[in-house]
Design an enzyme around this catalytic site. Structure first.
Site, PDB file in Angstrom:
ATOM      1  N   LYS A 184      -5.165  -3.760   2.288  1.00 49.63           N
ATOM      2  CA  LYS A 184      -4.186  -3.322   2.847  1.00 49.63           C
ATOM      3  C   LYS A 184      -4.195  -2.611   4.288  1.00 49.63           C
ATOM      4  O   LYS A 184      -5.617  -1.914   4.248  1.00 49.63           O
ATOM      5  CB  LYS A 184      -3.090  -2.518   2.303  1.00 49.63           C
ATOM      6  CG  LYS A 184      -2.287  -3.633   0.911  1.00 49.63           C
ATOM      7  CD  LYS A 184      -2.131  -4.855   0.930  1.00 49.63           C
ATOM      8  CE  LYS A 184      -1.880  -5.975  -0.388  1.00 49.63           C
ATOM      9  NZ  LYS A 184      -1.063  -7.189  -0.332  1.00 49.63           N
TER      10      LYS A 184
HETATM   11  C1  PLP Z   1      -0.391  -7.442  -1.572  1.00 54.40           C
HETATM   12  C2  PLP Z   1       0.795  -8.149  -1.834  1.00 54.40           C
HETATM   13  C3  PLP Z   1       1.526  -7.322  -3.285  1.00 54.40           C
HETATM   14  C4  PLP Z   1       1.209  -6.977  -3.975  1.00 54.40           C
HETATM   15  O1  PLP Z   1       0.597  -6.148  -3.921  1.00 54.40           O
HETATM   16  P1  PLP Z   1      -1.017  -5.409  -5.388  1.00 54.40           P
HETATM   17  O2  PLP Z   1      -1.107  -4.293  -5.272  1.00 54.40           O
HETATM   18  O3  PLP Z   1      -2.193  -6.824  -4.824  1.00 54.40           O
HETATM   19  O4  PLP Z   1      -0.418  -5.814  -6.763  1.00 54.40           O
HETATM   20  C5  PLP Z   1       2.906  -8.195  -3.073  1.00 54.40           C
HETATM   21  N1  PLP Z   1       3.334  -7.722  -1.998  1.00 54.40           N
HETATM   22  C6  PLP Z   1       2.959  -8.694  -0.043  1.00 54.40           C
HETATM   23  C7  PLP Z   1       3.489  -9.022   0.404  1.00 54.40           C
HETATM   24  C8  PLP Z   1       1.402  -8.681  -0.388  1.00 54.40           C
HETATM   25  O5  PLP Z   1       0.647  -8.759   0.115  1.00 54.40           O
END
Ligand code: PLP
Length: 372
Positions: A184
């Protein structure tokens, strides 16, 4: 020897080490440490919200949001079929029913025009998920929510630092969620946050992440929660990363622009939309879709790139095509052709913050080579 190019590598060369050492020197490593609150406050403020509740990851942030809104048996929640399983899983685990809409072929986000057709007397909420770097067109959704009295959960996991018509993503609707996974825009290793302007919702989230302990009678429980707590170590990383969010967004944007330049004019590929009238892409990942005349799909392209030591990831696989949900009797016979095509022909190329110009050039050269 060609060096491998990983699909994602984060940048951790700011104050991360300094703040982590502070955790160790002070002994604050659990969720009780002072960085947690500081990170919650600073991150919430950054996305224009009053309250932030940090949790273990972005997936449980969604479970927490669904819990806080009280969604459960008999309730329907409208969401895109093209997203990560976490979104539908949170709804299903709460006992509610996900109701799907297809994607828009140009923005890759949920097709806003299909939402109203799916509203029934049981619809309680819309779960909006911004996909890959461009926000969902929020205004029509906000009006539908108003018109039908629906709650909005905004999954902004891919949208740190992004705005919709100048307003921060993560500030829309009743409650929004973020992830801080290493791919992210900012990361805490694992981690997530729920943000809201509603004090009562924030309190429910805090309680849910901490086993629903009661303030007065600690070990007497009215409801079942989880241990989704976020540690001071994670918050140390988060604070250091947050200091650089603007820089990271700018870097991702310039990487996106560069890939777009390098891939311009090719007749076999669909590229991410650089901007709409409400936002400029922040390229969480740089996704591409192979056009229909390419004689193979994403799987084969990714296999060939792997031979060149280039990391890729497939696009999301639609919720209506998930065996786990078919076994539960969900989505049988439903078809969403845009999302189905994106899943089969789309994948993303290396897009992490540590990617260099030379690596991007090699990715594109090799990509052209494997398609030709
Ligand atoms: C990465 C992501 C998640 C989940 O996040 P994690 O921290 O990996 O559990 C949820 N929604 C979206 C749209 C994502 O890109």
């Amino acid at each position: 020897m060609t060096e491998p190019i990983p699909v994602n590598e984060p940048l951790l060369d700011g104050n991360e080490k300094k703040y982590l050492i502070e955790c160790i020197d002070t002994g604050w490593i659990s969720s009780e440490g002072p960085f947690v609150k500081e990170f919650e406050e600073k991150f919430a403020a950054r996305v224009g919200r009053k309250y932030g509740v940090a949790v273990s990851n972005g997936s449980v942030a969604l479970d927490t949001a669904v819990y806080a809104l009280g969604l459960g048996k008999g309730d329907e929640v409208i969401m895109p079929t093209f997203t990560i399983i976490s979104c539908a899983a949170a709804i299903v685990r709460a006992g509610a029913k996900p109701v799907l809409v297809d994607s828009d072929p140009v923005t890759w986000n949920m097709d806003v025009n299909q939402i109203e057709l799916k509203i029934t007397p049981r619809t309680k909420a819309i779960m909006v998920v911004h996909i890959y770097g461009l926000p969902v067109d929020m205004e029509p959704i906000l009006s539908l929510a108003e018109k039908y009295g629906l709650k909005i959960i905004e999954d902004a996991a891919e949208m740190h630092g992004q705005t919709y018509k100048g307003k921060p993503c993560g500030s829309f609707g009743d409650i929004s969620t973020f992830s801080f996974y290493p791919n992210k825009h900012i990361t805490t290793g694992e981690g997530g946050m729920v943000v809201t302007d509603d004090e009562e919702l924030a309190e429910k989230c805090r309680s849910f992440r901490n086993l629903c302990f009661q303030p007065k009678k600690r070990f007497v429980h009215d409801e079942l929660g989880f241990n989704f707590r976020f540690t001071n170590l994670q918050a140390a990383l988060g604070l250091a990363q947050l200091e650089r969010l603007d820089e990271f967004v700018e870097r991702k944007r310039s990487m996106g622009r560069r890939y777009t330049e390098l891939l311009a004019g090719l007749d076999w590929v669909e590229l991410p939309l650089p901007k709409t009238d409400y936002a400029e892409n922040i390229y969480w990942v740089y996704g591409i879709i192979l056009k229909d005349h390419v004689p193979f799909g994403a799987d084969e392209a990714m296999r060939r790139l792997a031979e060149h030591k280039i990391g890729t990831r497939p696009f999301f696989w639609p919720m209506h095509e998930q065996p786990v949900f078919h076994k539960m009797g969900l989505f049988k016979g439903e078809r969403y052709p845009v999302a189905e095509r994106m899943a089969r022909r789309g994948f993303y190329i290396p897009s992490g913050l540590a990617l260099t110009e030379e690596q991007m050039e090699r990715v594109v050269t090799d990509l052209k080579g494997i398609i030709a």
